[in-house]
Design a protein around this motif. Sequence first.
Motif, short mmCIF file in Angstrom:
data_model
loop_
_atom_site.label_atom_id
_atom_site.label_comp_id
_atom_site.label_asym_id
_atom_site.label_seq_id
_atom_site.Cartn_x
_atom_site.Cartn_y
_atom_site.Cartn_z
N SER A 48 40.34 -2.85 21.22
CA SER A 48 41.23 -3.63 22.08
C SER A 48 40.96 -5.13 22.03
O SER A 48 41.73 -5.91 22.57
CB SER A 48 41.08 -3.16 23.53
N GLY A 49 39.84 -5.52 21.41
CA GLY A 49 39.46 -6.93 21.39
C GLY A 49 37.97 -7.09 21.60
O GLY A 49 37.21 -6.12 21.56
N ARG A 50 37.54 -8.31 21.85
CA ARG A 50 36.12 -8.60 22.02
C ARG A 50 35.72 -8.38 23.48
O ARG A 50 36.21 -9.08 24.37
CB ARG A 50 35.81 -10.02 21.57
N LEU A 51 34.85 -7.41 23.70
CA LEU A 51 34.43 -7.05 25.04
C LEU A 51 33.13 -7.75 25.41
O LEU A 51 32.19 -7.79 24.59
CB LEU A 51 34.23 -5.53 25.15
N ALA A 52 33.05 -8.29 26.61
CA ALA A 52 31.81 -8.88 27.11
C ALA A 52 30.82 -7.76 27.38
O ALA A 52 31.11 -6.82 28.13
CB ALA A 52 32.07 -9.67 28.38
N ALA A 53 29.65 -7.83 26.77
CA ALA A 53 28.68 -6.75 26.86
C ALA A 53 27.28 -7.29 27.07
O ALA A 53 26.99 -8.46 26.80
CB ALA A 53 28.72 -5.91 25.58
N ILE A 54 26.39 -6.43 27.55
CA ILE A 54 24.99 -6.77 27.77
C ILE A 54 24.12 -5.60 27.34
O ILE A 54 24.57 -4.46 27.25
CB ILE A 54 24.69 -7.13 29.24
N ALA A 55 22.85 -5.89 27.09
CA ALA A 55 21.88 -4.86 26.78
C ALA A 55 20.53 -5.29 27.33
O ALA A 55 20.19 -6.48 27.34
CB ALA A 55 21.80 -4.61 25.28
N LEU A 56 19.76 -4.31 27.78
CA LEU A 56 18.44 -4.56 28.34
C LEU A 56 17.53 -3.43 27.91
O LEU A 56 17.91 -2.25 27.99
CB LEU A 56 18.53 -4.61 29.87
N GLY A 57 16.32 -3.76 27.48
CA GLY A 57 15.37 -2.74 27.05
C GLY A 57 15.07 -2.84 25.57
O GLY A 57 15.71 -3.59 24.82
N ARG A 58 14.14 -2.08 25.11
CA ARG A 58 13.65 -2.15 23.74
C ARG A 58 14.71 -1.67 22.75
O ARG A 58 15.20 -0.55 22.87
CB ARG A 58 12.38 -1.32 23.61
N PRO A 62 16.02 5.21 23.24
CA PRO A 62 17.20 6.03 23.57
C PRO A 62 18.20 5.23 24.40
O PRO A 62 17.82 4.49 25.31
CB PRO A 62 16.59 7.19 24.37
N ARG A 63 19.46 5.39 24.08
CA ARG A 63 20.50 4.56 24.68
C ARG A 63 21.07 5.16 25.96
O ARG A 63 21.30 6.37 26.05
CB ARG A 63 21.64 4.35 23.70
N VAL A 64 21.31 4.27 26.92
CA VAL A 64 22.04 4.59 28.15
C VAL A 64 23.20 3.61 28.22
O VAL A 64 23.01 2.40 28.08
CB VAL A 64 21.15 4.43 29.39
N LEU A 65 24.39 4.12 28.43
CA LEU A 65 25.58 3.27 28.56
C LEU A 65 26.16 3.42 29.94
O LEU A 65 26.54 4.51 30.36
CB LEU A 65 26.62 3.66 27.50
N PHE A 94 29.38 -2.90 29.47
CA PHE A 94 30.43 -3.81 29.02
C PHE A 94 31.56 -3.82 30.04
O PHE A 94 31.76 -2.85 30.78
CB PHE A 94 30.97 -3.43 27.64
N ASP A 95 32.28 -4.92 30.09
CA ASP A 95 33.47 -5.02 30.93
C ASP A 95 34.64 -4.33 30.23
O ASP A 95 34.89 -4.58 29.05
CB ASP A 95 33.84 -6.48 31.20
N LEU A 96 35.34 -3.47 30.95
CA LEU A 96 36.52 -2.83 30.37
C LEU A 96 37.55 -3.86 29.93
O LEU A 96 37.63 -4.97 30.48
CB LEU A 96 37.17 -1.90 31.41
N ALA A 97 38.35 -3.50 28.95
CA ALA A 97 39.44 -4.36 28.50
C ALA A 97 40.32 -4.77 29.68
O ALA A 97 40.68 -3.94 30.52
CB ALA A 97 40.27 -3.65 27.45
N GLY A 98 40.60 -6.07 29.75
CA GLY A 98 41.43 -6.60 30.83
C GLY A 98 40.67 -6.99 32.07
O GLY A 98 41.24 -7.63 32.97
#
Length: 304
Positions: A48-58, A62-65, A94-98
């Motif tokens: 849908s486009g470029r989404l504002a996202a963040i990540a924290l941790g090593r 293992p990933r948590v979304l 991440f922030d949803l589209a829109g």
Amino acid sequence: MSLRVRQPLHRFEPIRPDRLASLDAALPDLDWTILPPGTERYRFPAPSGRLAAIALGRPGAPRVLLVPGATGSKEDFVLLAPILADAGYRVESFDLAGQYESAAAGPLPGRHFDYELFVADLVAVLESGDTPVHVLGYSFAGLVAELTLARRPELFASLVLLTTPPGPGQTFRGVRWLGRVSGLVPPHTIASLMIWGIVTNRNHTLPGRLDLVRRRFGYTRRASLDEIMGLMKHTPDVRRELARSPVPKLIAVGDHDLWKVAQHRRFAHRIGAELRVYPAGHSPCETTPHQLARDLLALYARGR
């Protein structure tokens, strides 16, 4: 932070429940626009486009979304994410589209914000790293996560539905204050009522939090809110697929959620999920993050 980690990964020394409740009760007001130390900001190239996202941790852990819902944003998890990261997980959001800082993302001209758009974005985020992933969908995002699990179950290590509408179809029919007439109320009006309640602080939110939720409306596209409200009146039924899924599932709700606990309990039984209820409203990740984190970590320990 509040859960003391010991080796190997995923094993932790639990703190007494009354202590966790005390930690949550003692949470101060804060500036919710300030992300936890060590948080990485980036833009994810979604369909849908470029989404504002963040990540924290090593990286490589293992990933948590954690996926926020309508009118929400990644900042909704600033209290929860550090606890999970300290327990050894790579926490992403991440922030949803829109929505908020992803406002520019959305459908092509002449198209709409629909479930296909949100599911495609979620699949792309999940496929961008190691899988399977522990996924939490908050409110509307829980509906998107359900549809995604039904379509791509191999991407999920677990599923958490945080105050997600309990059931398919016209999900507003069970809302405490709107249910009886919700079928007659158009999506634009439902969105207007939601915005009014937030902006006028009907939930008595603390000033720091209120500043963020009001600020977001200066960015979020109104069309996205209207169309999401319309989607929530026509949610596909994937209960059978959810029930068949072997991944651990948890429904996490406040005892004063928009939907009654009894409705969440019936839905949990239908799809084979655990149910956890917190002394909260629609936002346990913001008001009872320590108690919620305890249950998430226990769920993750049973996942793939």
